[in-house]
Design a protein around this motif. Structure first.
Motif, short mmCIF file in Angstrom:
data_model
loop_
_atom_site.label_atom_id
_atom_site.label_comp_id
_atom_site.label_asym_id
_atom_site.label_seq_id
_atom_site.Cartn_x
_atom_site.Cartn_y
_atom_site.Cartn_z
N GLY A 164 1.19 -3.34 5.45
CA GLY A 164 1.95 -2.88 4.72
C GLY A 164 0.92 -1.81 3.76
O GLY A 164 -0.13 -1.73 4.03
N VAL A 165 1.48 -0.95 2.77
CA VAL A 165 0.58 -0.28 2.03
C VAL A 165 0.46 -0.91 0.73
O VAL A 165 1.64 -1.24 0.01
CB VAL A 165 1.40 1.07 1.95
N PHE A 166 -0.83 -0.98 0.46
CA PHE A 166 -1.04 -1.89 -0.70
C PHE A 166 -1.97 -0.89 -1.82
O PHE A 166 -2.79 -0.05 -1.41
CB PHE A 166 -1.91 -3.01 -0.40
N ILE A 226 -12.52 -2.08 2.47
CA ILE A 226 -11.32 -1.26 2.09
C ILE A 226 -10.51 -2.21 0.95
O ILE A 226 -9.99 -1.61 0.13
CB ILE A 226 -10.40 -1.03 3.21
N ARG A 227 -10.61 -3.50 1.17
CA ARG A 227 -9.71 -4.26 0.27
C ARG A 227 -10.21 -4.02 -1.22
O ARG A 227 -9.66 -4.01 -2.09
CB ARG A 227 -9.83 -5.55 0.67
N SER A 239 -2.96 -1.89 5.62
CA SER A 239 -3.88 -2.93 5.94
C SER A 239 -2.75 -4.06 6.20
O SER A 239 -1.77 -4.13 5.80
CB SER A 239 -4.48 -3.21 4.64
N PRO A 240 -3.57 -5.18 6.91
CA PRO A 240 -2.84 -6.35 7.21
C PRO A 240 -2.26 -7.09 5.91
O PRO A 240 -3.04 -7.04 4.91
CB PRO A 240 -4.03 -7.07 7.85
N PHE A 244 -4.32 -8.97 1.85
CA PHE A 244 -3.85 -8.86 0.37
C PHE A 244 -2.95 -9.91 -0.16
O PHE A 244 -2.42 -9.96 -1.01
CB PHE A 244 -3.18 -7.52 0.28
N ARG A 245 -2.86 -10.95 0.72
CA ARG A 245 -1.75 -12.06 0.27
C ARG A 245 -2.05 -12.47 -1.00
O ARG A 245 -1.12 -12.57 -2.04
CB ARG A 245 -1.69 -13.05 1.28
N GLU A 246 -3.15 -13.16 -1.06
CA GLU A 246 -3.59 -13.78 -2.72
C GLU A 246 -3.81 -12.51 -3.61
O GLU A 246 -3.18 -13.12 -4.81
CB GLU A 246 -4.80 -14.22 -2.43
#
Length: 302
Positions: A164-166, A226-227, A239-240, A244-246
């Motif tokens: 997704g785009v975060f 990147i994160r 990104s996957p 970024f789930r948390e």
């Protein structure tokens, strides 16, 4: 020193990278290990290592001998365990390679459960965003994301990475919200350079795909970097979702363009074609596959 003992010592020196480290493991002196390797080289009639003041390097002959030694030692170990138990035991050292972020988020947290299931296994986890040479590095199984470039390797797909785009709220406050993929042309897009066509982001809606050429002031071969840039408000990233789930749950980032699908990336367990898949490798891959199937971000279904 017999042949198998010599091979085992040699393999440990290669994997630890020094005579002194192996000497400490075995409770002997460094000169003892040096002497053992010297005797092995004399028996073989050639040099195994090209020595420098700081590091050991395998010669071409040493590299080939190392690969044969690993196969022989694994076979001996399996034969002994099979004789003792009536079947091949899930035991021994398992060398795993993965990208840094995926290893941190998706593999390391699962290792304790695997070791509880297979208590006679020890893990050597190697994390790097560069695809290591699994043959020369003695890797039993590598977990890789994306299309595989080396067709000589044996691979088994065990998952799919959804993306997704975060973006951080602070960035949106300053630069506004992209409503359609074409809006990304006006935004600072942070790209992961390890992927093919990393500066083209693909989106689909109602089955129609479109590619958007993006640009930004940072690209990196490390997804964790990147994160961190996204969290700092530097820009947006495709990104996957697992990365970024948390952060999503904590409100540190938002997902945008959610009405559009993005291309998934396959997750493979990869093996060298000439390396026997031991019981511990098979058990680990099965365990990962079971765990991935329960995770919506990486389950092996579209």
């Amino acid at each position: 020193m017999d042949a198998l003992e010599a091979m085992a010592t040699f393999v440990r020196v290669v994997e630890r990278g020094s005579f002194s480290a192996v000497a400490r493991e075995l409770g002997v002196t460094q000169p003892t290990i040096s002497k053992q390797i010297g005797l092995l080289e004399k028996r073989l009639g050639g040099r195994l290592f090209a020595r420098s003041t700081r590091q050991l390097f395998l010669t071409d002959e040493g590299q080939r001998y190392y690969e044969h030694c690993r196969q022989i030692l694994n076979a001996v170990d399996s034969a002994e365990q099979s004789f003792k138990t009536g079947q091949e035991q899930v035991a021994g050292t398992l060398r795993i390679a993965s990208s840094g972020s995926f290893g941190r988020v998706q593999i390391a947290p699962r290792l304790h459960g695997f070791l509880q299931r297979c208590p006679d296994v020890t893990i050597d986890l190697q994390l790097s965003d560069e695809n290591v040479d699994i043959v020369s590095e003695g890797i039993d199984v590598a977990i890789r994301i994306g299309e595989l470039k080396d067709s000589s390797l044996i691979a088994r797909q065990i998952g799919l990475t959804r993306r997704g785009v975060f973006v951080a709220p602070a960035y949106l406050e300053q630069h506004g919200l992209p409503l359609i993929p074409a809006d990304l042309a006006a935004h600072n897009c942070l790209v992961f350079s390890q992927l093919a066509q990393f500066d083209q982001w693909r989106f689909a809606r109602d089955g129609q795909w479109q590619a958007v050429q993006v640009k930004g002031n940072v690209r990196s071969n490390n997804s964790e970097s990147i994160r961190q840039l996204v969290l700092s408000g530097a820009g947006l990233s495709l990104s996957p979702s697992w990365l970024f789930r948390e952060d999503l749950q904590a409100g540190r980032v938002k997902a945008v363009l959610e009405d559009y699908a993005t291309a998934t990336l396959p997750i493979h367990a990869v093996f060298a074609p000439d390396r026997r898949q031991s019981a511990r490798v098979r058990a680990f891959v099965e365990y990962l596959g079971e765990g991935f199937a329960q995770d919506a971000d990486i389950a092996n279904t579209r």
